[in-house]
Structure formats: structure tokens, C-alpha cells
Design an enzyme around this catalytic site. Structure first.
Site, mmCIF file in Angstrom:
data_model
loop_
_atom_site.group_PDB
_atom_site.id
_atom_site.type_symbol
_atom_site.label_atom_id
_atom_site.label_comp_id
_atom_site.label_asym_id
_atom_site.label_seq_id
_atom_site.Cartn_x
_atom_site.Cartn_y
_atom_site.Cartn_z
ATOM 1 N N LYS A 192 0.848 -1.182 0.000
ATOM 2 C CA LYS A 192 0.000 0.000 0.000
ATOM 3 C C LYS A 192 0.889 1.240 0.000
ATOM 4 O O LYS A 192 1.681 1.448 0.918
ATOM 5 C CB LYS A 192 -0.891 -0.013 1.240
ATOM 6 C CG LYS A 192 -1.800 1.195 1.309
ATOM 7 C CD LYS A 192 -2.822 1.033 2.400
ATOM 8 C CE LYS A 192 -3.686 2.279 2.503
ATOM 9 N NZ LYS A 192 -4.671 2.150 3.578
ATOM 10 N N LYS A 231 -2.203 -1.514 -3.909
ATOM 11 C CA LYS A 231 -3.061 -0.346 -3.816
ATOM 12 C C LYS A 231 -2.247 0.944 -3.811
ATOM 13 O O LYS A 231 -1.252 0.987 -3.100
ATOM 14 C CB LYS A 231 -3.833 -0.483 -2.503
ATOM 15 C CG LYS A 231 -4.732 0.641 -2.163
ATOM 16 C CD LYS A 231 -5.328 0.367 -0.819
ATOM 17 C CE LYS A 231 -6.191 1.543 -0.454
ATOM 18 N NZ LYS A 231 -6.677 1.464 0.885
HETATM 19 C C1 PBG Z 1 -7.531 3.281 5.516
HETATM 20 C C2 PBG Z 1 -7.856 3.039 4.106
HETATM 21 C C3 PBG Z 1 -7.662 3.950 3.074
HETATM 22 C C4 PBG Z 1 -8.207 3.360 1.943
HETATM 23 C C5 PBG Z 1 -8.709 2.101 2.305
HETATM 24 N N1 PBG Z 1 -8.457 1.913 3.662
HETATM 25 C C6 PBG Z 1 -7.112 5.328 3.051
HETATM 26 C C7 PBG Z 1 -5.822 5.632 3.651
HETATM 27 O O1 PBG Z 1 -4.971 4.774 3.867
HETATM 28 O O2 PBG Z 1 -5.639 6.804 3.944
HETATM 29 C C8 PBG Z 1 -8.262 4.023 0.610
HETATM 30 C C9 PBG Z 1 -9.321 3.576 -0.289
HETATM 31 C C10 PBG Z 1 -9.622 4.496 -1.407
HETATM 32 O O3 PBG Z 1 -8.999 5.564 -1.590
HETATM 33 O O4 PBG Z 1 -10.533 4.139 -2.151
HETATM 34 N N2 PBG Z 1 -6.650 2.485 6.144
#
Ligand code: PBG
Length: 326
Positions: A201, A255
Site C-alpha cells: 500500500k 493499492k
Molecule cells: C484506511 C484506508 C484507506 C483506503 C482504504 N483503507 C485510506 C488511507 O490509507 O488513507 C483508501 C481507499 C480508497 O482511496 O478508495 N486504512
């Protein structure tokens, strides 16, 4: 003499008709490839629009019926639940995450009671919807505490699993959390509950609309660069994935999606494990706004989703899941 070159060889031959294009297609897209994220909100009979995400809504638990039935009828195998937590329920430690009567827990129970195992439920494990500072973990003097956060996340995961969550999806990027969560689940006789690790991520600007949707955007102090990955890196994603596999992840996520197709491909080539892609909120809104402004065609949705399949993704988390016609 017939040679393997022009004018005998013409690649356009197989592109001439739709039937022929279908026969030679190398990848395909169906509803069984898709995971639908659903935002939850407190209250009754609510279907609330989200400013930064056109056509995406926050549902109160009693309103989940329609959206979940629609997903089941289309053949979407899993939904992912995300809560919008009232500011008054947020604190430094994200305590609400461990409340057995919180929004996500009520959402899981409602869906499981109504739909049994007709659809899988996946839940994020992270504290950001619950903390007053918008970070995924405990914040102490500008530092996100790793091990103390993992202790809480482990409890959050066990709680969600006890409520009936099928797939635990840690999205926090703390070190060591997959192993801790796996042993805690097993200790609690929850051996059948799967773990989908957000192993790769990146610290990304494409999460903006999501943070708005869960109400953490204005609260977020600083950025998430000390725990989410640096987007300059690629080898590091292989290290992350190999660790999470050793710790017991059943599946891994990359992601965001489209800016990281190279990573999806590398992970898939290097590890024979299910790889999921997350087409995140910023990607969704960019495409949706482009379509609404007639800058790009509607088929861009399918094109974007197929790119994940081509890169090697097994499934895709996408806000288009219940909108696209396949
Ligand atoms: C939080 C989380 C995020 C997303 C999914 N879980 C945002 C972040 O890490 O700030 C992002 C999903 C999206 O942008 O569609 N842990």
C-alpha cells in the site's frame, strides 16, 4: 512463397469482427472479479451522497438490503465495509474500533443474518476512521507506534471475525500485524477466517475522496509516509509480500491500482498467491468526473478494470462494481 510478414501476415485479420475479437481475447472481466466497497453511516433510512465521489453513497445499516441484494444478483462475490464514524465518537486511540456495537459490527451482523453466506464480507483493519487525528495507528509525538497499534488491530480483527466477517483486511501497514492477527484468530477458533493483506500500500494522493467519505480528511494531521510505502519503490513491494505470506496472508492487495500495474505484475510473477488490486477512490472520481464532463467515454471503466486483469490481478476492489454493465 508465403512468409511470416506483410503482406501475407496481417494482424488486423483477427480484429475484423466482434466474434473473432472475442475468440482471441487474452483477458476477460466478469462480476466474479469484482469486490464492492460500501460506506456505512449511523441513523435510519439514510442513503447519503458523497460530494467527492459521484454516484457513491453512505448507507445506514437498515438500508443495506437493496445494495447488497443487487450485488448478490449480479454475482459479485464480496463486499467491503467502511464506516463513517461521528466526530463525537472519535478519540486519540480509536477506541470505537473495539466497541462490539460499532457501525461495522452492526453492518456485518445485519448482512450475515439476512444473506447468510451468499456473499462474502471483508472489513478493513485500521484505526483511521476512528481516530481524532485520522491516522491508522496510535500517535505519540508525531510518531505512529507500531507494536502498540498491532495490539489494538489484533483485537479489532478478532472482534470483526467474531461478528461474522469472512475476510480480514489489514490496511494499516504496521510491521508484523499479519502474523499477530493470524495467531489471535486461530487462538479464538477462527481458523476459517481469511486474511487479505494490504501488503503493498503506497502513500498516495489518490486516497483523497475516500478520506472524505469516511470523514478523516479534515482531521488528518500530516501524512502517512512513515508507514505507507514510498511510491518510488518496487523491490520493496516484493519484500512486503514475502513477509506477509510467511506470516500467513491468504491473499495480498496492491493499492492504488492503475499507477501501480507494474507492481501487480511483478507480485504475480514472483509469488503464486491470489493478488487483488484496489482501484481507489481518486482513480474512481477521476474517471467518473471525466465521463460526466464527456471528456472520456463510458467504456473507460471497463478499460481501466481490464488493465488489472491483464497485469495479473485475480480480483479488483472497485466503486464501479455495482454500476458497470458486463
Ligand atoms: C484506511 C484506508 C484507506 C483506503 C482504504 N483503507 C485510506 C488511507 O490509507 O488513507 C483508501 C481507499 C480508497 O482511496 O478508495 N486504512
Amino acid at each position: 512463397m508465403i512468409t511470416g510478414k506483410y503482406p501475407n501476415l496481417r494482424l488486423r485479420r483477427s480484429r475484423k469482427y466482434a466474434w473473432s475479437r472475442k475468440l482471441v481475447q487474452e483477458s476477460s472481466l466478469s462480476y466474479s472479479d469484482l469486490i464492492l466497497p460500501i460506506f456505512l453511516i449511523e441513523g435510519k433510512n439514510k442513503k447519503e451522497s458523497i460530494k467527492s465521489m459521484p454516484n457513491v453513497f453512505r448507507y445506514s445499516v437498515d438500508k443495506l438490503n437493496t445494495v447488497v441484494s443487487k450485488a448478490i444478483n449480479k454475482g459479485i462475490p464480496m463486499i467491503a465495509l467502511f464506516p463513517y464514524i461521528r466526530p463525537s465518537k472519535k478519540d486519540e486511540k480509536g477506541s470505537e474500533a473495539l466497541n462490539p456495537d460499532n457501525l461495522v459490527c452492526r453492518g456485518i451482523k445485519f448482512i450475515k443474518k439476512k444473506f447468510k453466506n451468499k456473499i462474502g464480507i471483508m472489513c478493513d483493519v485500521a484505526l483511521d476512521p476512528y481516530t481524532s487525528h485520522g491516522h491508522d495507528g496510535l500517535l505519540k509525538k508525531k510518531n505512529i507506534l507500531n507494536d502498540k497499534t498491532v495490539e489494538i488491530l489484533t483485537k479489532q480483527a478478532v472482534l470483526q471475525a467474531k461478528m461474522g466477517c469472512d475476510v480480514i483486511a489489514p490496511s494499516d501497514m504496521m510491521d508484523g500485524r499479519i502474523g499477530e492477527i493470524r495467531s489471535a484468530l486461530d487462538k479464538n477458533n477462527l481458523n476459517d477466517v481469511q486474511i487479505l493483506s494490504y501488503a503493498v500500500k503506497f502513500s498516495s494522493s489518490f486516497y483523497g475522496p475516500f478520506r472524505d467519505a469516511v470523514g478523516s480528511k479534515k482531521l488528518l494531521k500530516g501524512d502517512k509516509k512513515t508507514y505507507q510505502m514510498d511510491f518510488r519503490n518496487s523491490d520493496e513491494s516484493l519484500r512486503e509480500v514475502s513477509l506477509d505470506i510467511k506470516e500467513g496472508a491468504d491473499m495480498v492487495m496492491v493499492k492504488p491500482g492503475m499507477p501501480y500495474l507494474d507492481i501487480i505484475k511483478r507480485v504475480k510473477d514472483n509469488f503464486k498467491i491470489p493478488v487483488f488490486a484496489y482501484q481507489v477512490s481518486g482513480e474512481y472520481s477521476l474517471i467518473m468526473n471525466g465521463i460526466n464532463k464527456k471528456l472520456i467515454g463510458k467504456d473507460s471503466i471497463k478499460e481501466s478494470l481490464i488493465s488489472f486483469k491483464r497485469a495479473g490481478a485475480n480480483s479488483i476492489v472497485t466503486y464501479f462494481a455495482d454500476q458497470i454493465e458486463l
